[in-house]
Design a protein around this motif. Structure first.
Motif, PDB file in Angstrom:
ATOM      1  N   VAL A 105     -57.145  -7.273  -5.738  1.00  0.00           N
ATOM      2  CA  VAL A 105     -57.991  -7.037  -6.920  1.00  0.00           C
ATOM      3  C   VAL A 105     -59.392  -6.615  -6.496  1.00  0.00           C
ATOM      4  N   LEU A 106     -59.900  -7.239  -5.413  1.00  0.00           N
ATOM      5  CA  LEU A 106     -61.242  -6.899  -4.925  1.00  0.00           C
ATOM      6  C   LEU A 106     -61.308  -5.450  -4.431  1.00  0.00           C
ATOM      7  N   LEU A 107     -60.244  -4.963  -3.837  1.00  0.00           N
ATOM      8  CA  LEU A 107     -60.201  -3.560  -3.405  1.00  0.00           C
ATOM      9  C   LEU A 107     -60.290  -2.621  -4.607  1.00  0.00           C
ATOM     10  N   ALA A 108     -59.675  -3.016  -5.721  1.00  0.00           N
ATOM     11  CA  ALA A 108     -59.777  -2.216  -6.950  1.00  0.00           C
ATOM     12  C   ALA A 108     -61.204  -2.255  -7.501  1.00  0.00           C
ATOM     13  N   ILE A 109     -61.855  -3.409  -7.413  1.00  0.00           N
ATOM     14  CA  ILE A 109     -63.253  -3.544  -7.862  1.00  0.00           C
ATOM     15  C   ILE A 109     -64.163  -2.658  -7.009  1.00  0.00           C
ATOM     16  N   ARG A 140     -67.463   2.393  -6.331  1.00  0.00           N
ATOM     17  CA  ARG A 140     -67.668   3.748  -5.789  1.00  0.00           C
ATOM     18  C   ARG A 140     -67.609   4.793  -6.901  1.00  0.00           C
ATOM     19  N   PHE A 141     -66.725   4.585  -7.879  1.00  0.00           N
ATOM     20  CA  PHE A 141     -66.617   5.494  -9.022  1.00  0.00           C
ATOM     21  C   PHE A 141     -67.947   5.552  -9.777  1.00  0.00           C
ATOM     22  N   LEU A 142     -68.536   4.390 -10.056  1.00  0.00           N
ATOM     23  CA  LEU A 142     -69.822   4.359 -10.768  1.00  0.00           C
ATOM     24  C   LEU A 142     -70.931   4.987  -9.934  1.00  0.00           C
ATOM     25  N   ALA A 143     -70.952   4.677  -8.627  1.00  0.00           N
ATOM     26  CA  ALA A 143     -72.025   5.174  -7.750  1.00  0.00           C
ATOM     27  C   ALA A 143     -71.996   6.693  -7.618  1.00  0.00           C
ATOM     28  N   THR A 147     -56.304   4.716  -7.852  1.00  0.00           N
ATOM     29  CA  THR A 147     -55.916   6.139  -7.854  1.00  0.00           C
ATOM     30  C   THR A 147     -56.697   6.911  -8.906  1.00  0.00           C
ATOM     31  N   LEU A 148     -56.802   6.345 -10.098  1.00  0.00           N
ATOM     32  CA  LEU A 148     -57.548   6.988 -11.184  1.00  0.00           C
ATOM     33  C   LEU A 148     -59.024   7.137 -10.811  1.00  0.00           C
ATOM     34  N   SER A 149     -59.589   6.094 -10.221  1.00  0.00           N
ATOM     35  CA  SER A 149     -60.997   6.141  -9.783  1.00  0.00           C
ATOM     36  C   SER A 149     -61.220   7.273  -8.784  1.00  0.00           C
ATOM     37  N   TYR A 150     -60.272   7.393  -7.831  1.00  0.00           N
ATOM     38  CA  TYR A 150     -60.451   8.413  -6.791  1.00  0.00           C
ATOM     39  C   TYR A 150     -60.200   9.832  -7.305  1.00  0.00           C
ATOM     40  N   VAL A 151     -59.434   9.981  -8.354  1.00  0.00           N
ATOM     41  CA  VAL A 151     -59.289  11.313  -8.977  1.00  0.00           C
ATOM     42  C   VAL A 151     -60.658  11.773  -9.490  1.00  0.00           C
ATOM     43  N   PHE A 152     -61.360  10.881 -10.192  1.00  0.00           N
ATOM     44  CA  PHE A 152     -62.698  11.208 -10.702  1.00  0.00           C
ATOM     45  C   PHE A 152     -63.708  11.353  -9.564  1.00  0.00           C
ATOM     46  N   ILE A 153     -63.576  10.496  -8.527  1.00  0.00           N
ATOM     47  CA  ILE A 153     -64.512  10.540  -7.392  1.00  0.00           C
ATOM     48  C   ILE A 153     -64.397  11.870  -6.652  1.00  0.00           C
ATOM     49  N   VAL A 154     -63.174  12.269  -6.338  1.00  0.00           N
ATOM     50  CA  VAL A 154     -62.962  13.537  -5.611  1.00  0.00           C
ATOM     51  C   VAL A 154     -63.454  14.709  -6.444  1.00  0.00           C
ATOM     52  N   SER A 192     -63.972   6.962   2.465  1.00  0.00           N
ATOM     53  CA  SER A 192     -62.821   7.115   3.359  1.00  0.00           C
ATOM     54  C   SER A 192     -62.382   5.786   3.967  1.00  0.00           C
ATOM     55  N   SER A 193     -63.337   4.941   4.355  1.00  0.00           N
ATOM     56  CA  SER A 193     -62.982   3.656   4.961  1.00  0.00           C
ATOM     57  C   SER A 193     -62.255   2.777   3.949  1.00  0.00           C
ATOM     58  N   HIS A 194     -62.761   2.754   2.727  1.00  0.00           N
ATOM     59  CA  HIS A 194     -62.120   1.954   1.676  1.00  0.00           C
ATOM     60  C   HIS A 194     -60.721   2.458   1.383  1.00  0.00           C
ATOM     61  N   LEU A 195     -60.564   3.768   1.322  1.00  0.00           N
ATOM     62  CA  LEU A 195     -59.259   4.367   1.017  1.00  0.00           C
ATOM     63  C   LEU A 195     -58.243   4.065   2.120  1.00  0.00           C
ATOM     64  N   THR A 196     -58.698   4.066   3.374  1.00  0.00           N
ATOM     65  CA  THR A 196     -57.812   3.743   4.506  1.00  0.00           C
ATOM     66  C   THR A 196     -57.294   2.321   4.396  1.00  0.00           C
ATOM     67  N   VAL A 197     -58.196   1.379   4.087  1.00  0.00           N
ATOM     68  CA  VAL A 197     -57.809  -0.028   3.929  1.00  0.00           C
ATOM     69  C   VAL A 197     -56.854  -0.196   2.754  1.00  0.00           C
ATOM     70  N   VAL A 198     -57.115   0.519   1.652  1.00  0.00           N
ATOM     71  CA  VAL A 198     -56.248   0.457   0.466  1.00  0.00           C
ATOM     72  C   VAL A 198     -54.826   0.892   0.810  1.00  0.00           C
ATOM     73  N   LEU A 199     -54.695   2.009   1.528  1.00  0.00           N
ATOM     74  CA  LEU A 199     -53.368   2.516   1.880  1.00  0.00           C
ATOM     75  C   LEU A 199     -52.607   1.538   2.768  1.00  0.00           C
ATOM     76  N   LEU A 200     -53.308   0.905   3.713  1.00  0.00           N
ATOM     77  CA  LEU A 200     -52.681  -0.093   4.579  1.00  0.00           C
ATOM     78  C   LEU A 200     -52.209  -1.301   3.773  1.00  0.00           C
ATOM     79  N   GLN A 201     -53.118  -1.831   2.961  1.00  0.00           N
ATOM     80  CA  GLN A 201     -52.841  -3.061   2.214  1.00  0.00           C
ATOM     81  C   GLN A 201     -51.742  -2.865   1.168  1.00  0.00           C
TER      82      GLN A 201
END
Length: 314
Positions: free
Chosen positions: A117-121, A126-129, A218-225, A245-254
């Motif tokens: 859940v924290l990874l989603a937060i 990042r989406f807001l920033a 995934t939705l957040s990163y669509v808007f971020i990209v 990129s670092s956050h996305l790498t950890v997300v994919l692993l987890q």
């Protein structure tokens, strides 16, 4: 119904973990490998937490969430590693009582769910920033940051408590857990009763902490990209991508490992595959997370360099 020998003698059910190998030399090599990974994980995550705490320039929502993630990883690793190391070193003497197994399972689900859940937060941060930089400081206030972290802890606690209590009301007929810790699916396989309701409850928990957060990420990163591609300067795009990129790498692993274990039908569960994936997300991922964040994040990397320089010169 065949109950365990020690349950008949003492009235207390004890489990033991299946050894990785029957060869003592291989067991010792695995023990040393896991011990080194555990120590690296603890030292790396402690370093990240301390660096963020002592550097006022890192007192931002992004690093606040990262510090909490590092603290979770420390607790998460310590829930699994000590008992695993003890069982590898002395498999015959390391018996796990029903309450101890239940406590380990509870903290594993609690901390693992909170982590997801924290990874989603963090993705939302990042989406807001990146997508709403002018409103970021107002929207992502310190009060909201604390509420989001507490909310993830409460959700993880409630899910873990309900699932653990439900599972440990079952009668158990076997004592060898086909893994190196008390995970849900291997423990359910030891039950001598119908586990349909328990498997359904596990699926609901898995969807709640894996599927829903992953879809939000995934939705957040669509808007971020989309927002990053609109940035005109290449330096601006590079900096924006580096923070994600670092956050996305950890997300994919987890989420990748978690999804392969908990979102597949329980009938297709393989102890061998579960063993490999469990090693990845209980030992390897906690080691990689500090390395990924420190190597891919310039501000954190600079803070670490300054801290090392100060330590060497003192």
């Amino acid at each position: 119904m065949v109950y365990m020998e020690d349950a008949n003698q003492t009235g207390v059910i004890h489990f033991h973990f299946r050894p990785f190998s029957k060869v003592p030399e291989v067991q010792m090599l695995i023990f040393l490998t896991f011990l080194i990974m555990y120590l690296i994980s603890i030292s790396g995550n402690v370093s990240i937490s301390l660096i963020i705490w002592v550097n006022h320039s890192l007192h931002t929502p992004m690093y606040f969430f990262l510090a909490n993630l590092a603290a979770l990883e420390i607790c998460y690793s310590s829930t699994i590693a000590p008992l695993t190391l003890a069982s590898i070193l002395s498999p015959e003497r390391t018996l796990i009582s029903l309450p101890v197994c239940g406590v380990q399972m509870f903290f594993f689900i609690f901390l693992g769910s909170t982590d997801c859940v924290l990874l989603a937060i963090m993705a939302y941060d990042r989406f807001l920033a990146i997508c709403h930089p002018l409103h970021y400081t107002v929207t992502m206030s310190w009060r909201l940051c604390v509420q989001l972290v507490l909310g993830s802890l409460v959700l993880g606690f409630v899910l873990a408590m309900q699932l653990t209590v439900l599972i440990f009301q079952l009668p158990f007929c076997s004592k060898e857990i086909s893994l190196f810790y008390c995970d849900v699916l291997p423990v359910l396989r030891l039950a001598c009763a119908d586990t349909g309701v328990h498997e359904a409850a596990l699926f609901v928990v898995s969807v709640t902490v894996l599927t829903v957060p992953f879809l939000l990420i995934t939705l957040s990163y669509v808007f971020i990209v989309s927002a990053i591609l609109k940035i005109r300067s290449s330096e601006g795009r590079r900096r924006a991508f580096s923070t994600c990129s670092s956050h996305l790498t950890v997300v994919l692993l987890q989420y990748g490992c978690g999804g392969l274990v908990y979102l597949c039908p329980s009938s297709s569960y393989s102890p061998q595959r579960g063993q490999v994936l469990s090693v990845v997300y209980t030992f390897i991922t906690p080691v990689l997370n500090p390395l990924i964040y420190s190597l891919r994040n310039r501000e954190l990397k600079d803070a670490l360099k300054r801290a090392m320089r100060k330590l060497l010169l003192s």
